[in-house]
Design an enzyme around this catalytic site. Structure first.
Site, PDB file in Angstrom:
ATOM      1  N   ASP A 126      -7.047   2.104   7.259  1.00 32.64           N
ATOM      2  CA  ASP A 126      -5.677   2.620   7.350  1.00 32.64           C
ATOM      3  C   ASP A 126      -5.748   4.143   7.469  1.00 32.64           C
ATOM      4  O   ASP A 126      -6.845   4.723   7.501  1.00 32.64           O
ATOM      5  CB  ASP A 126      -4.840   2.154   6.139  1.00 32.64           C
ATOM      6  CG  ASP A 126      -5.344   2.695   4.803  1.00 32.64           C
ATOM      7  OD1 ASP A 126      -6.016   3.741   4.796  1.00 32.64           O
ATOM      8  OD2 ASP A 126      -5.072   2.073   3.763  1.00 32.64           O
ATOM      9  N   TYR A 138       5.659  -8.671   8.638  1.00 29.76           N
ATOM     10  CA  TYR A 138       5.331  -7.250   8.735  1.00 29.76           C
ATOM     11  C   TYR A 138       5.490  -6.777  10.175  1.00 29.76           C
ATOM     12  O   TYR A 138       5.287  -7.546  11.118  1.00 29.76           O
ATOM     13  CB  TYR A 138       3.883  -6.999   8.325  1.00 29.76           C
ATOM     14  CG  TYR A 138       3.561  -7.311   6.887  1.00 29.76           C
ATOM     15  CD1 TYR A 138       3.652  -6.330   5.901  1.00 29.76           C
ATOM     16  CD2 TYR A 138       3.137  -8.585   6.508  1.00 29.76           C
ATOM     17  CE1 TYR A 138       3.334  -6.613   4.575  1.00 29.76           C
ATOM     18  CE2 TYR A 138       2.833  -8.881   5.189  1.00 29.76           C
ATOM     19  CZ  TYR A 138       2.934  -7.888   4.227  1.00 29.76           C
ATOM     20  OH  TYR A 138       2.626  -8.176   2.918  1.00 29.76           O
ATOM     21  N   ASP A 159       0.830  -1.195   0.000  1.00 31.53           N
ATOM     22  CA  ASP A 159       0.000   0.000   0.000  1.00 31.53           C
ATOM     23  C   ASP A 159       0.869   1.252   0.000  1.00 31.53           C
ATOM     24  O   ASP A 159       1.982   1.240   0.547  1.00 31.53           O
ATOM     25  CB  ASP A 159      -0.915   0.021   1.224  1.00 31.53           C
ATOM     26  CG  ASP A 159      -2.013  -1.031   1.150  1.00 31.53           C
ATOM     27  OD1 ASP A 159      -2.455  -1.344   0.025  1.00 31.53           O
ATOM     28  OD2 ASP A 159      -2.428  -1.537   2.212  1.00 31.53           O
ATOM     29  N   ARG A 177      -4.285  -4.928   7.163  1.00 29.87           N
ATOM     30  CA  ARG A 177      -5.369  -3.988   7.483  1.00 29.87           C
ATOM     31  C   ARG A 177      -6.602  -4.717   8.014  1.00 29.87           C
ATOM     32  O   ARG A 177      -7.277  -4.241   8.931  1.00 29.87           O
ATOM     33  CB  ARG A 177      -5.764  -3.190   6.233  1.00 29.87           C
ATOM     34  CG  ARG A 177      -4.811  -2.071   5.887  1.00 29.87           C
ATOM     35  CD  ARG A 177      -5.340  -1.243   4.730  1.00 29.87           C
ATOM     36  NE  ARG A 177      -5.252  -1.940   3.456  1.00 29.87           N
ATOM     37  CZ  ARG A 177      -6.103  -1.769   2.456  1.00 29.87           C
ATOM     38  NH1 ARG A 177      -7.149  -0.967   2.606  1.00 29.87           N
ATOM     39  NH2 ARG A 177      -5.945  -2.402   1.313  1.00 29.87           N
TER      40      ARG A 177
END
Length: 224
Positions: free
Chosen positions: A81, A67, A39, A173
């Site tokens: 987000d 992550y 993203d 997310r």
């Protein structure tokens, strides 16, 4: 020129823009792609595939990923987000660390996950984010993904730091959103950094700002 550039993508840049920028630094006609979108607000490992390495795209996308993420409790956003305005959850109250830890473990393993409305998943041949931006109600069916592990690395209400190891197709997310829902306080992702894709680590990644026409060839690693 054939191989892989382990790029450290900066925040604010789409994966497509990163590909286009690096392509301009390479000889005319060189094929360049990437193995897994990040993203725009996210940073970290973006594997750029150069020349014949583009054939390795599917295999590299199947590699496990890691992550580091920051979740904010007590609010949500339409995009899950920081790319859209925050919607405060009025009734939200601080949650004990033990409750957060227990709830996070519910998302480890082979789970069913609903992709965000603002995602690249296609509905009837159109990207979900295009439909959502036009005001269409988007509700995805939950689909199977694999999460190898979730570790709490920091917690100071309302901010939670997580390290997440997962497989292909997992939306961090969605984990942030669903964790907030499970705790009854709402939640969304405020920061995301991809620290590993298979054998490629962020510590070894090339900062985008250091790439030049003269240096880019030196960073092309032979096909993994």
């Amino acid at each position: 020129m054939d191989g892989i550039i382990n790029l450290d993508k900066p925040a604010g840049m789409s994966s497509a823009r990163a590909v286009a920028a690096v392509k301009r630094l390479l000889p005319r006609g060189t094929k360049v792609g990437h193995a897994g979108t990040l993203d725009p607000f996210a940073t970290g490992v973006l594997l750029l595939l150069v020349g014949k390495a583009t054939r390795s795209c599917e295999r590299l996308m199947d590699e496990p990923k890691q992550y580091e993420a920051t979740v904010k409790f007590g609010a949500t956003t339409e995009t899950d987000d920081p790319e859209s305005p925050e919607i405060v959850t009025p009734e939200a109250r601080p949650v004990r660390p033990a409750q957060v830890q227990a709830a996070a473990q519910r998302f480890v393993g082979d789970i069913l996950q609903r992709p965000p409305a603002y995602s690249a998943v296609k509905i009837g041949g159109r990207r979900s984010y295009d439909l959502a931006r036009r005001g269409n109600l988007v509700q995805h069916e939950a689909r199977p993904v694999r999460v190898y592990g979730i570790d709490v690395i920091s917690y100071d209400w309302p901010l939670l730091g997580l390290r997440i190891d997962c497989g292909r197709g997992t939306y961090v997310r969605s984990i942030a959103r669903d964790l907030g829902e499970a705790l009854g306080v709402g939640g969304y992702l405020t920061q995301l950094r991809r620290t590993r894709v298979g054998p490629f680590y962020a510590d070894d990644a090339v900062p985008f700002g250091t790439l030049t026409a003269n240096s880019v060839a030196a960073h092309v690693r032979a096909k993994a």
